[in-house]
Design a protein around this motif. Structure first.
Motif, PDB file in Angstrom:
ATOM      1  N   SER B  31      10.251  17.796 -13.595  1.00 28.24           N
ATOM      2  CA  SER B  31       8.873  17.333 -13.529  1.00 28.24           C
ATOM      3  C   SER B  31       8.106  17.854 -14.738  1.00 28.24           C
ATOM      4  O   SER B  31       8.354  18.971 -15.190  1.00 28.24           O
ATOM      5  CB  SER B  31       8.184  17.829 -12.264  1.00 28.24           C
ATOM      6  OG  SER B  31       8.744  17.187 -11.152  1.00 28.24           O
ATOM      7  N   PHE B 160       9.761   8.530 -14.861  1.00 31.02           N
ATOM      8  CA  PHE B 160       8.588   8.151 -14.066  1.00 31.02           C
ATOM      9  C   PHE B 160       7.326   8.593 -14.789  1.00 31.02           C
ATOM     10  O   PHE B 160       7.135   9.775 -15.040  1.00 31.02           O
ATOM     11  CB  PHE B 160       8.636   8.825 -12.689  1.00 31.02           C
ATOM     12  CG  PHE B 160       9.764   8.358 -11.811  1.00 31.02           C
ATOM     13  CD1 PHE B 160       9.587   7.329 -10.909  1.00 31.02           C
ATOM     14  CD2 PHE B 160      11.012   8.964 -11.890  1.00 31.02           C
ATOM     15  CE1 PHE B 160      10.618   6.902 -10.089  1.00 31.02           C
ATOM     16  CE2 PHE B 160      12.058   8.545 -11.074  1.00 31.02           C
ATOM     17  CZ  PHE B 160      11.858   7.507 -10.174  1.00 31.02           C
ATOM     18  N   ILE B 179      11.073   8.076  -4.036  1.00 27.72           N
ATOM     19  CA  ILE B 179      11.571   8.869  -5.171  1.00 27.72           C
ATOM     20  C   ILE B 179      12.389  10.058  -4.666  1.00 27.72           C
ATOM     21  O   ILE B 179      13.454  10.375  -5.211  1.00 27.72           O
ATOM     22  CB  ILE B 179      10.401   9.337  -6.066  1.00 27.72           C
ATOM     23  CG1 ILE B 179       9.620   8.118  -6.584  1.00 27.72           C
ATOM     24  CG2 ILE B 179      10.921  10.163  -7.245  1.00 27.72           C
ATOM     25  CD1 ILE B 179       8.375   8.468  -7.366  1.00 27.72           C
ATOM     26  N   ALA B 189      16.381  12.517 -13.299  1.00 25.74           N
ATOM     27  CA  ALA B 189      15.032  11.962 -13.362  1.00 25.74           C
ATOM     28  C   ALA B 189      14.090  12.875 -14.124  1.00 25.74           C
ATOM     29  O   ALA B 189      14.199  14.104 -14.049  1.00 25.74           O
ATOM     30  CB  ALA B 189      14.490  11.724 -11.958  1.00 25.74           C
ATOM     31  N   ILE B 191       9.987  13.225 -14.382  1.00 27.99           N
ATOM     32  CA  ILE B 191       8.823  12.734 -13.659  1.00 27.99           C
ATOM     33  C   ILE B 191       7.549  13.374 -14.211  1.00 27.99           C
ATOM     34  O   ILE B 191       7.365  14.593 -14.109  1.00 27.99           O
ATOM     35  CB  ILE B 191       8.935  13.050 -12.144  1.00 27.99           C
ATOM     36  CG1 ILE B 191      10.291  12.579 -11.599  1.00 27.99           C
ATOM     37  CG2 ILE B 191       7.782  12.414 -11.389  1.00 27.99           C
ATOM     38  CD1 ILE B 191      10.587  13.070 -10.188  1.00 27.99           C
ATOM     39  N   THR B 193       3.858  13.866 -13.522  1.00 25.83           N
ATOM     40  CA  THR B 193       3.096  13.710 -12.277  1.00 25.83           C
ATOM     41  C   THR B 193       1.915  14.669 -12.180  1.00 25.83           C
ATOM     42  O   THR B 193       1.887  15.715 -12.833  1.00 25.83           O
ATOM     43  CB  THR B 193       4.023  13.896 -11.056  1.00 25.83           C
ATOM     44  OG1 THR B 193       3.288  13.609  -9.876  1.00 25.83           O
ATOM     45  CG2 THR B 193       4.590  15.297 -10.975  1.00 25.83           C
TER      46      THR B 193
END
Lengths: 230, 241
Positions: B31, B160, B179, B189, B191, B193
């Motif tokens: 993330s 993402f 997700i 992934a 991400i 966010t």
């Protein structure tokens, strides 16, 4: 000269000269549709030239040519352009020197400049995120154009093209300067023969109004249909 | 899987990325958090060359995709991307949205593509919407569609870009759940966010970006529980209340 007199003359002329008048309407429609169709073809080419990123150093030749083309054609009077092609075409290509061809070509070229901007803004109005999403899925630039951008741009472009057709119906009257046979040419001929200029002008106005009003109506219906499937 | 080295990117005079280096490993869920304008979206968009960096390299599965001679279309097929504003194709049905790229790019035959699309739609609870146009879908449904559209290309990594920022609050949960289910299957992934709770829950690693660099990187417990960089502390104190 009384109003009743004018009114009765209008009716009389409409009956007596219905044949040349209808021929005028036919030629106006044919000319406008023909011009706008080819205007769309050439205008699309010009629009893509204007959007092209092809460059030599900092200079973008296609972009520059397209910009100049559009500016010149939109910045000078249509009547001037008609005269220009009327004299230029026979000198340039004698085989295509007939005034019907010269004037039609001039109208197409003029229309293509306006259509180029319609097409360009229709394409630019598609959300750039659409192209990004398509490219991220692995679509090439041309696949993105044909599958994603153009189908959405068409919805922006078609209503404006309808308006361009309405404009062309009216602007084609300038072709009467060269007696191309459209409504305004018939007015000149009938008005000249009968000395009833006011009456023939009223008749022409009515014919143009019927044409533009029904075209606008058609465009409106079409736009609503597009809105439903959107 | 993705190795980024000393990435620089400017928009005009504004330097957005000031030397970012990072290594995202296979199967890892990373993330990226940080304030607006910290460069996190730009960083993500550079990973698949939506933004072209001025310098630095991005090595994806052994190929430096910043090189001009690289055919980026081929590599993008392996990187799915999800956008804040969904970017589903409004002129195509739900099913067509999904089958477009597999049939066009991978030359998969139509029936096979539709079969796969239906399986994906069932996974995210949209099977009954197959013939609808996106205008009839809610924001959350559009984003779920965008996710399966990307999955249909069987990407090796999913990017993402703030996938829930444009959603109404009541729809955030359904998208985050999709997700979550996805990354459980072992998908790699990245991400970006603003959902801190979500980042904490799903990530193997959290990157905190500030001023165009990765200011701090660590496990969710390290970043959220015991941040070292004062800028990280300051940011978290503003967003976790």
């Amino acid at each position: 000269m009384s109003l009743e007199r004018i009114f009765s003359n209008v009716i009389k002329l409409m009956v007596q000269y219905h044949q040349p008048l209808l021929k005028g309407v036919g030629i106006t429609i044919l000319l406008s549709v023909f011009v706008v169709f080819f205007g769309l073809v050439f205008g699309t080419v010009v629009a893509f030239m204007k959007m092209s990123n092809f460059s030599i150093g900092k200079f973008k030749p296609l972009n520059a040519i397209a910009t100049a083309y559009i500016e010149v054609l939109r910045g000078t009077p249509l009547l001037l352009q008609l005269y220009f092609f009327y004299f230029l075409m026979p000198a340039l290509i004698p085989a295509l020197g007939d005034e019907k061809i010269s004037i039609t070509v001039a109208l197409i070229i003029n229309s293509s400049a306006y259509v180029a901007e319609i097409v360009r803004s229709g394409i630019m109005a598609v959300d750039p995120g659409q192209a990004e999403a398509a490219r991220c899925l692995g679509l090439s630039q041309s696949q993105t154009m044909t599958k994603i951008i153009i189908p959405q741009a068409v919805k922006n472009i078609l209503p404006a093209m309808g308006n361009e057709l309405v404009m062309m119906v009216k602007e084609s009257s300038l072709a009467s300067t060269f007696y191309l046979g459209e409504i305004m040419s018939q007015q000149k001929i009938i008005g000249g023969a009968t000395y009833l200029q006011i009456e023939t002008l009223i008749i022409s106005a009515i014919l143009y109004l019927i044409l533009t009003a029904s075209l606008s109506k058609l465009v409106g219906i079409y736009e609503r249909r597009l809105a439903v499937s959107d | 899987m993705i190795k980024v080295e000393n990435l620089h990117k400017s928009f005009g005079d504004l330097e957005v990325l000031k030397g970012v280096s990072e290594h995202i490993k296979k199967g890892e869920v990373v993330s990226v958090i940080g304030a607006s304008g910290s460069g996190k979206s730009t960083f993500l968009r550079c990973l698949n060359m939506l933004e072209e960096p001025e310098s630095g390299s991005i090595i994806f599965e052994g190929v430096d995709i910043t090189q001009e001679k690289v055919n980026i279309d081929v590599h993008r097929q392996k990187m799915g991307m999800i956008f804040q504003h969904f970017n589903v194709f409004p002129h195509m049905t739900v099913l067509e949205n999904i089958t477009l790229a597999p049939t066009l790019v991978k030359k998969m035959d139509k029936e096979k593509a539709e079969e796969m699309a239906m399986q994906l739609l069932e996974r995210v609870g949209l099977a009954d919407k197959r013939d609808e146009y996106p205008r009839r879908l809610s924001g959350g449904q559009k984003q779920r569609l965008a996710i399966v559209r990307a999955l249909a290309m069987e990407p090796d990594v999913m990017l993402f870009d703030e996938p829930t920022s444009a959603l109404d609050p009541e729809m955030v949960g359904e998208v985050l759940q999709v997700i979550k289910d996805l990354v459980k299957t072992g998908l790699t992934a990245v991400i970006v966010t603003h959902e801190m709770g979500f980042a904490k829950e799903v990530s193997d690693r959290v990157l905190f970006m500030d001023g165009g660099v990765i200011a701090e990187s660590g496990t969710p417990d390290q970043i959220f529980g015991n941040p070292q960089n004062p800028r990280t502390k300051e940011f978290l104190s503003k967003v976790l209340y």
